[in-house]
Design an enzyme around this catalytic site. Sequence first.
Site, short mmCIF file in Angstrom:
data_model
loop_
_atom_site.label_atom_id
_atom_site.label_comp_id
_atom_site.label_asym_id
_atom_site.label_seq_id
_atom_site.Cartn_x
_atom_site.Cartn_y
_atom_site.Cartn_z
N ASP A 294 -2.51 -33.70 6.45
CA ASP A 294 -4.14 -34.47 6.08
C ASP A 294 -3.48 -35.26 4.89
O ASP A 294 -2.11 -35.31 5.24
CB ASP A 294 -5.17 -33.41 5.67
CG ASP A 294 -5.33 -32.81 6.17
OD1 ASP A 294 -5.69 -33.25 7.45
OD2 ASP A 294 -6.18 -31.68 5.94
N TYR B 298 0.75 -1.36 0.03
CA TYR B 298 -0.01 -0.04 -0.03
C TYR B 298 0.51 0.98 0.00
O TYR B 298 0.40 1.90 -0.61
CB TYR B 298 -0.71 -0.03 0.84
CG TYR B 298 -1.95 -0.82 1.20
CD1 TYR B 298 -3.43 -0.65 -0.38
CD2 TYR B 298 -2.28 -1.72 2.35
CE1 TYR B 298 -4.11 -1.36 -0.24
CE2 TYR B 298 -3.67 -2.69 2.05
CZ TYR B 298 -4.40 -2.41 0.18
OH TYR B 298 -5.45 -3.27 0.03
#
Length: 355
Positions: free
Chosen positions: A239, A89
């Site tokens: 996982d 920004y």
Amino acid sequence: MSSLTSIVGGIYDQLDAGDVPVMELPLRSKKNIEFDTQHSVWTYGDLRTTRTSKTVQGAQMMLRTIYTADFINEMIREGKSSTLREMYYISEGWEHAKFNSQDESNLLAEDLEIVSRCMREDFKLRPEESGAHVYGNVDVSTMTKKGMKKFNCMDDVAETGFAVPYNVERENFEIGGTDAKFVMAIETGGMFARLIENGFPERHGAILVHLSGQPARSTRRLIKRLNEEKGLPVTVFTDGDPWSFRIFASVAYGAIKTAHISEYLATPTAQFIGITASDILNYKLPTDKLSDKDIGALTAELSDPRFSNDEFWVNEIQAMKEMKEKSEQQALAKYGLDFVTDSYLPEKLGDMGVL
């Protein structure tokens, strides 16, 4: 500051000589990844790419490089820091040098790391909150506004654990005493909480590290320091899908985008304890179908040197492709909430020689 200034000075020297400025960088792709035998990690090879100012886009990137280096030097002089998002920004005020996206600013920060041989933490650039936490019997001292403060990551924290700061280098973060036997890095917050609730760290002498998905650099650096400085074996519990396999690879071997600092971040001796295709069959776990994107990722991993040179990974990835199924850590709850801590993990850790 000297390293960054010399980079900018090199650009100006080329301009003064009447040359079109160029910067040379390692080719940052899978085909330029090679094994570093000294550090036992995967890092960039000798293939190079050249960034030139002969095009408008190239000239704009060179301009951004100068603005970014100046911004970093200013932060260091003033004793301030910035998030990567804030730098993006801030560039809105740089006119022609402003970034079009945060991906562009993040990549440029990584480029500056490579050519300066410094780390992003030296630049006072930090990521947004990573969400990573540590739980286990280990003392740490971290820099606060009132100086170094000591914490025990079991006795002095809530059940969410100790939040990992963005800079865990020795000058800001000290690792003290511990009686732990090993480190377990865990992909999901749900499983991290399950192990804490079931008393797994206390029973087995584990330091749990919540990876919060793809782990932040500070998380990987902390795991490496625990491994090297305290001699603790590292296991990674994820996982059972191609994206989780890559999480393990980033911890053990290094990630492609940070291959230039793999020796600081990767823990080559880390062992995978997560859900595999074999686990899905052996434990008859609930599964989901692999998507086309999942299958494509598995195929890519078979040509990824972090996997393709290991018989275990080749077999497991091929088996998952053939069965076209994936499964989550939480699927172990099929056998009850205590199964993962009473049976699954102790059995696997025993087979590995960790317990």
